[in-house]
Design a protein around this motif. Structure first.
Motif, PDB file in Angstrom:
ATOM      1  N   LEU A 174      -9.803  -2.526   2.024  1.00 26.50           N
ATOM      2  CA  LEU A 174      -8.688  -1.639   2.349  1.00 26.50           C
ATOM      3  C   LEU A 174      -9.193  -0.314   2.920  1.00 26.50           C
ATOM      4  N   ARG A 175     -10.308   0.152   2.406  1.00 23.32           N
ATOM      5  CA  ARG A 175     -10.882   1.397   2.936  1.00 23.32           C
ATOM      6  C   ARG A 175     -11.268   1.228   4.406  1.00 23.32           C
ATOM      7  N   LYS A 176     -11.755   0.045   4.774  1.00 21.57           N
ATOM      8  CA  LYS A 176     -12.179  -0.198   6.151  1.00 21.57           C
ATOM      9  C   LYS A 176     -11.014  -0.158   7.135  1.00 21.57           C
ATOM     10  N   ILE A 177      -9.788  -0.430   6.664  1.00 22.30           N
ATOM     11  CA  ILE A 177      -8.637  -0.371   7.576  1.00 22.30           C
ATOM     12  C   ILE A 177      -7.895   0.957   7.453  1.00 22.30           C
ATOM     13  N   GLY A 178      -8.526   1.914   6.747  1.00 21.65           N
ATOM     14  CA  GLY A 178      -7.977   3.257   6.740  1.00 21.65           C
ATOM     15  C   GLY A 178      -7.228   3.679   5.503  1.00 21.65           C
ATOM     16  N   PHE A 179      -7.211   2.853   4.441  1.00 25.57           N
ATOM     17  CA  PHE A 179      -6.551   3.263   3.208  1.00 25.57           C
ATOM     18  C   PHE A 179      -7.321   4.407   2.560  1.00 25.57           C
ATOM     19  N   PRO A 180      -6.624   5.438   2.107  1.00 28.94           N
ATOM     20  CA  PRO A 180      -7.305   6.540   1.420  1.00 28.94           C
ATOM     21  C   PRO A 180      -7.674   6.150  -0.004  1.00 28.94           C
ATOM     22  N   GLU A 181      -8.627   6.860  -0.550  1.00 28.42           N
ATOM     23  CA  GLU A 181      -8.969   6.657  -1.957  1.00 28.42           C
ATOM     24  C   GLU A 181      -7.766   6.983  -2.843  1.00 28.42           C
ATOM     25  N   GLY A 182      -7.612   6.214  -3.932  1.00 27.63           N
ATOM     26  CA  GLY A 182      -6.559   6.559  -4.873  1.00 27.63           C
ATOM     27  C   GLY A 182      -5.556   5.449  -5.124  1.00 27.63           C
ATOM     28  N   ALA A 183      -4.358   5.872  -5.456  1.00 25.18           N
ATOM     29  CA  ALA A 183      -3.340   4.949  -5.966  1.00 25.18           C
ATOM     30  C   ALA A 183      -2.901   3.918  -4.941  1.00 25.18           C
ATOM     31  N   ALA A 184      -2.954   4.239  -3.648  1.00 21.34           N
ATOM     32  CA  ALA A 184      -2.495   3.284  -2.634  1.00 21.34           C
ATOM     33  C   ALA A 184      -3.287   1.980  -2.706  1.00 21.34           C
ATOM     34  N   ILE A 185      -4.603   2.092  -2.881  1.00 21.12           N
ATOM     35  CA  ILE A 185      -5.452   0.900  -2.969  1.00 21.12           C
ATOM     36  C   ILE A 185      -5.126   0.114  -4.237  1.00 21.12           C
ATOM     37  N   THR A 186      -5.054   0.800  -5.353  1.00 20.34           N
ATOM     38  CA  THR A 186      -4.772   0.137  -6.630  1.00 20.34           C
ATOM     39  C   THR A 186      -3.444  -0.606  -6.582  1.00 20.34           C
ATOM     40  N   ARG A 187      -2.423   0.060  -6.066  1.00 18.88           N
ATOM     41  CA  ARG A 187      -1.096  -0.556  -6.038  1.00 18.88           C
ATOM     42  C   ARG A 187      -1.045  -1.733  -5.067  1.00 18.88           C
ATOM     43  N   ALA A 188      -1.727  -1.616  -3.937  1.00 20.53           N
ATOM     44  CA  ALA A 188      -1.742  -2.730  -2.983  1.00 20.53           C
ATOM     45  C   ALA A 188      -2.394  -3.965  -3.595  1.00 20.53           C
ATOM     46  N   LEU A 189      -3.511  -3.788  -4.266  1.00 16.98           N
ATOM     47  CA  LEU A 189      -4.198  -4.916  -4.889  1.00 16.98           C
ATOM     48  C   LEU A 189      -3.357  -5.516  -6.017  1.00 16.98           C
ATOM     49  N   ASP A 190      -2.676  -4.675  -6.765  1.00 14.76           N
ATOM     50  CA  ASP A 190      -1.803  -5.178  -7.838  1.00 14.76           C
ATOM     51  C   ASP A 190      -0.694  -6.059  -7.266  1.00 14.76           C
ATOM     52  N   ILE A 191      -0.088  -5.617  -6.171  1.00  9.69           N
ATOM     53  CA  ILE A 191       1.007  -6.399  -5.577  1.00  9.69           C
ATOM     54  C   ILE A 191       0.483  -7.714  -5.013  1.00  9.69           C
ATOM     55  N   LEU A 192      -0.678  -7.671  -4.371  1.00  9.18           N
ATOM     56  CA  LEU A 192      -1.259  -8.901  -3.810  1.00  9.18           C
ATOM     57  C   LEU A 192      -1.622  -9.910  -4.894  1.00  9.18           C
ATOM     58  N   SER A 193      -1.818  -9.444  -6.122  1.00  6.16           N
ATOM     59  CA  SER A 193      -2.150 -10.365  -7.211  1.00  6.16           C
ATOM     60  C   SER A 193      -0.927 -11.092  -7.765  1.00  6.16           C
ATOM     61  N   GLN A 194       0.272 -10.643  -7.358  1.00  4.73           N
ATOM     62  CA  GLN A 194       1.495 -11.291  -7.824  1.00  4.73           C
ATOM     63  C   GLN A 194       1.639 -12.662  -7.168  1.00  4.73           C
ATOM     64  N   ARG A 195       2.306 -13.565  -7.860  1.00  4.57           N
ATOM     65  CA  ARG A 195       2.333 -14.966  -7.466  1.00  4.57           C
ATOM     66  C   ARG A 195       2.827 -15.188  -6.033  1.00  4.57           C
TER      67      ARG A 195
END
Length: 476
Positions: free
Chosen positions: A10-31
């Motif tokens: 996510l950092r490589k496509i421009g995501f900043p450090e912090g909650a945006a990365i955590t929340r994106a990964l959490d959502i992608l882990s949903q079924r």
């Protein structure tokens, strides 16, 4: 998780450090997202990163989008006290809507406000929020679906026509209405004067949406948008429609400005947030001054989108009248999700935002719908000052779309339709009648705001169903 994404991806496509990365990964882990391959997941996240405003209303991706919306460095101070405002049916209004309205009443540009009995939480202003501002317009106070409106045509045909010709009427709806982004009317020639408007040449965002606006003319959106046949019952002899008391066949439509309005809302909200830095809780209430070039441009674009929404309804009703072989005896049209320049009771000029609220000035006609199994009402405004000459725009949601899908079953929806003799073409559980407040209670809380002239009871309803045309028969 089959996509196997990590924070570094996510950092490589421009995501900043912090909650945006955590929340994106959490959502992608949903079924429902595990089936996405890595490339598709990264492509989606890059779209969200590049244009987070497009996703702030998405129930799944909103937590990520809100983290990615740019934060200006210098904040405008809110007023420490909440200005007083009228709440109609206060016990009937969810806490989230009231809190949103409280924030709006602390803006330094706020003059007055009101909250309608159908109010529920939205984005920027709550749905059902009315806000008078001093020489400024709030794009998200207007809303995404600019100029969304109701339109009713009344025909000199008896209610029995609905049962006698039900199959024909159902076919008329299928052939003459289009919904969502996958359905458009085939057009050989489009000569609607709306496309001669200079704004389509002068305003960049409108110019970019011209081709899609032409393609979508006469179509309806998804969500709670509909076209339906029903019974009009005129109950007030002084009804302003010059109709005798009695029952008639009616066609009622609800839709807005389609992709044009959404693009305008997104573009100018970005501009407003860049220019007007507000604390996080007020972020989407950023405004554009009407003494600025951007504010004037938004005002012109907003009016264009509102007139385009009206043109869409006129096209729908023209098609339906032609299919019926009848000219309407009377028509009523009103819009919401708009801002008007009006004179307040104290003589001040203000920009009055009605986000999901019906104009109800003295003698102004409108339609306040219920649900697909509950009547709507033809109303005449009473010009009540405390409500800023406004009324509810419908019954209002009792359950969010996510809640409705999880709490309401298909069998329950079919039973409700059967019990009320309603046929639904398309639609979904998120639009089930149980997801909405009781329209009779809503109307009881606004007796001082409007007079009721008659009602409209739905019988054959068409809504978006992802192009499936799925039908639920009231007789099953």
């Amino acid at each position: 998780m089959s996509n196997q994404l990590r924070g570094n991806d996510l950092r490589k496509i421009g995501f900043p450090e912090g909650a945006a990365i955590t929340r994106a990964l959490d959502i992608l882990s949903q079924r429902e997202f595990r089936k996405l391959d890595k490339g598709s997941a990264l492509a989606l996240l890059k779209q969200i990163k590049d244009d987070p405003f497009k996703y702030v209303r998405d129930e799944n991706w909103r937590p990520v989008a809100e983290e990615l919306v740019p934060q200006p460095s210098r904040e405008v101070d809110l007023n420490p006290a909440i200005k007083d405002y009228r709440r109609y049916g206060e016990d009937f209004i969810e806490d989230g809507a009231r809190k949103q309205m409280d924030v709006a009443m602390t803006l330094p540009i706020t003059i007055d406000g009101a909250l309608m009995p159908d109010a529920h939480q939205g984005y920027g202003l709550p749905i059902g929020g009315v806000l008078a501002a001093d020489n400024a317009v709030i794009p998200y106070g207007v809303g995404m679906d600019i100029g969304c409106r109701m339109a009713l045509s009344v025909y000199e045909l008896p209610p029995a026509f609905l049962e006698q010709r039900r199959q024909e009427l159902r076919k008329m709806l299928l052939e003459n209405t289009k919904f969502g982004n996958k359905e458009v009317h085939k057009k050989t020639n489009v000569d609607d004067p709306i496309f001669d408007r200079p704004e389509f040449r002068q305003i960049g965002v409108a110019r970019a949406k011209l081709d899609s606006a032409v393609a979508q003319l006469g179509s309806s959106g998804s969500g709670n948008h509909f076209v339906e046949f029903g019974v009009v019952d005129i109950t007030d002899p002084s009804n302003d429609l010059k109709l005798p008391l009695g029952q008639y066949l009616g066609v009622l439509s609800h839709s807005g400005s389609r992709g044009l309005g959404a693009a305008i809302a997104q573009h100018y909200t970005k501009l407003a947030i860049d220019k007007c830095s507000l604390p996080p809780q007020a972020r989407y209430l950023a405004w554009l001054g009407l003494d600025t070039a951007e504010g004037q441009e938004y005002w012109a674009a907003m009016n264009l989108a509102g007139d385009y929404a009206s043109a869409c309804h006129h096209d729908i009703h023209k098609r339906m009248s032609k299919a019926l072989g009848e000219k309407p005896l009377a028509q009523v049209e009103n819009h919401h999700n708009f801002a008007w320049k009006e004179t307040l009771a104290d003589g001040r000029t203000a920009i009055v935002h009605r986000k999901g609220a019906t104009p109800a000035g003295q003698g102004v006609l409108g339609i306040i719908p219920g649900s697909m199994t509950a009547p709507g009402f033809i109303v005449r405004g009473r010009g009540e000052r405390d409500s800023l000459q406004s009324a509810s725009h419908g019954a209002g949601r009792r359950l969010s779309r996510t809640q409705a899908k999880s709490q309401i079953g298909e069998g329950e929806l079919r039973r409700q339709l059967r019990d009320h003799g309603v046929e639904l073409i398309g639609g979904g559980l998120d639009e089930a009648p149980a997801a909405y407040k009781d329209i009779h209670q809503v109307m009881a809380h606004q007796r001082d705001l409007v007079d009721v002239l008659g009602s409209f009871t739905p019988k054959i309803v068409r809504m978006d169903a992802g192009g499936s045309g799925k039908s639920r028969h009231g007789g099953e």
